[in-house]
Scaffold this active site. Sequence first.
Site, PDB file in Angstrom:
ATOM      1  N   ASN A  88      -6.916   9.630  -4.552  1.00 55.51           N
ATOM      2  CA  ASN A  88      -8.124   8.882  -4.964  1.00 55.51           C
ATOM      3  C   ASN A  88      -8.931   8.590  -3.679  1.00 55.51           C
ATOM      4  OD1 ASN A  88      -6.991   9.186  -7.514  1.00 55.51           O
ATOM      5  ND2 ASN A  88      -6.419   7.205  -7.783  1.00 55.51           N
ATOM      6  N   HIS A  94     -11.744   6.187  -8.441  1.00 61.72           N
ATOM      7  CA  HIS A  94     -10.473   5.365  -8.714  1.00 61.72           C
ATOM      8  C   HIS A  94      -9.856   4.842  -7.507  1.00 61.72           C
ATOM      9  CE1 HIS A  94      -7.254   3.345 -10.906  1.00 61.72           C
ATOM     10  NE2 HIS A  94      -7.835   3.325 -11.922  1.00 61.72           N
ATOM     11  N   HIS A 101      -4.343   6.964   0.742  1.00 62.29           N
ATOM     12  CA  HIS A 101      -3.031   7.074   0.171  1.00 62.29           C
ATOM     13  C   HIS A 101      -2.846   8.107  -0.676  1.00 62.29           C
ATOM     14  CE1 HIS A 101      -5.091   4.220  -2.595  1.00 62.29           C
ATOM     15  NE2 HIS A 101      -4.581   5.017  -3.182  1.00 62.29           N
ATOM     16  N   PHE A 102      -1.828   8.801  -0.574  1.00 62.35           N
ATOM     17  CA  PHE A 102      -1.427   9.969  -1.542  1.00 62.35           C
ATOM     18  C   PHE A 102      -0.377   9.147  -2.682  1.00 62.35           C
ATOM     19  CE2 PHE A 102      -3.189  13.925  -0.394  1.00 62.35           C
ATOM     20  CZ  PHE A 102      -3.758  13.462   0.908  1.00 62.35           C
TER      21      PHE A 102
HETATM   22  P1  5GP Z   1      -5.612   3.594  -6.059  1.00 61.48           P
HETATM   23  O1  5GP Z   1      -6.378   3.154  -7.338  1.00 61.48           O
HETATM   24  O2  5GP Z   1      -6.262   2.907  -4.985  1.00 61.48           O
HETATM   25  O3  5GP Z   1      -5.552   5.113  -5.715  1.00 61.48           O
HETATM   26  O4  5GP Z   1      -4.073   3.077  -6.208  1.00 61.48           O
HETATM   27  C1  5GP Z   1      -3.640   1.922  -5.195  1.00 61.48           C
HETATM   28  C2  5GP Z   1      -2.068   2.062  -5.799  1.00 61.48           C
HETATM   29  O5  5GP Z   1      -1.571   0.909  -4.697  1.00 61.48           O
HETATM   30  C3  5GP Z   1      -1.901   1.465  -7.234  1.00 61.48           C
HETATM   31  O6  5GP Z   1      -1.206   2.588  -7.654  1.00 61.48           O
HETATM   32  C4  5GP Z   1      -1.064   0.166  -6.889  1.00 61.48           C
HETATM   33  O7  5GP Z   1      -0.275  -0.156  -8.119  1.00 61.48           O
HETATM   34  C5  5GP Z   1      -0.627   0.151  -5.610  1.00 61.48           C
HETATM   35  N1  5GP Z   1      -0.526  -1.114  -5.104  1.00 61.48           N
HETATM   36  C6  5GP Z   1      -1.388  -2.061  -4.772  1.00 61.48           C
HETATM   37  N2  5GP Z   1      -1.106  -2.952  -4.025  1.00 61.48           N
HETATM   38  C7  5GP Z   1       0.215  -2.888  -3.955  1.00 61.48           C
HETATM   39  C8  5GP Z   1       1.069  -3.582  -3.116  1.00 61.48           C
HETATM   40  O8  5GP Z   1       0.906  -4.923  -2.680  1.00 61.48           O
HETATM   41  N3  5GP Z   1       2.363  -2.888  -3.014  1.00 61.48           N
HETATM   42  C9  5GP Z   1       2.764  -1.564  -3.713  1.00 61.48           C
HETATM   43  N4  5GP Z   1       3.950  -1.280  -3.272  1.00 61.48           N
HETATM   44  N5  5GP Z   1       1.808  -0.868  -4.206  1.00 61.48           N
HETATM   45  C10 5GP Z   1       0.459  -1.477  -4.332  1.00 61.48           C
END
Ligand code: 5GP
Length: 139
Positions: A88, A94, A101-102
């Site tokens: 994303n 999103h 990140h992937f």
């Molecule tokens: P995005 O919506 O930015 O693509 O996804 C962010 C992802 O990071 C989400 O799937 C969420 O569950 C994960 N995430 C957010 N905070 C943390 C955290 O503190 N630890 C871990 N392991 N995952 C996280």
Amino acid sequence: MTDPACIFCKILEGDIPAVKVLESPDCLAFMDIGPLAEGHVLLIPASHVETIDKMSAAGAAAMLGLLPRLVGAVQAATGCAGVNVLQNNGPAAHQEVMHVHFHIIPRNPGDAFHFNWPAGKYPNGRIEELAEAIRQELD
Ligand code: 5GP
Ligand code: ZN
């Protein structure tokens, strides 16, 4: 480079815990804390970059070079039928954590993760026009 306000930089620095699966000098893979499916893994670069278009080619290559092994391991460990690799890029797409990140998301027939995939059609000439605009930006 790290951003003290960034949650993924905090994980990289060891300031908050994460369940890690793969580490290299250039990147880290760890379990997503809010999995879309069991075995959902995140792969991140070791230095803070907000979006993929801002990454160096070398940084992206180092990170993406681990994808085949990581996807294979997730598939083998979970027994899933397929995997979505999802990045994303930007809040409109999103992205909630502004550190590239992937997502590696195990998939199975009938699972709970659904895409809305509203495939459209181009009017005459538009596809070539857009391709030319993109080619020019690549130069
Ligand atoms: P995005 O919506 O930015 O693509 O996804 C962010 C992802 O990071 C989400 O799937 C969420 O569950 C994960 N995430 C957010 N905070 C943390 C955290 O503190 N630890 C871990 N392991 N995952 C996280
Ligand atoms: Zn960060």
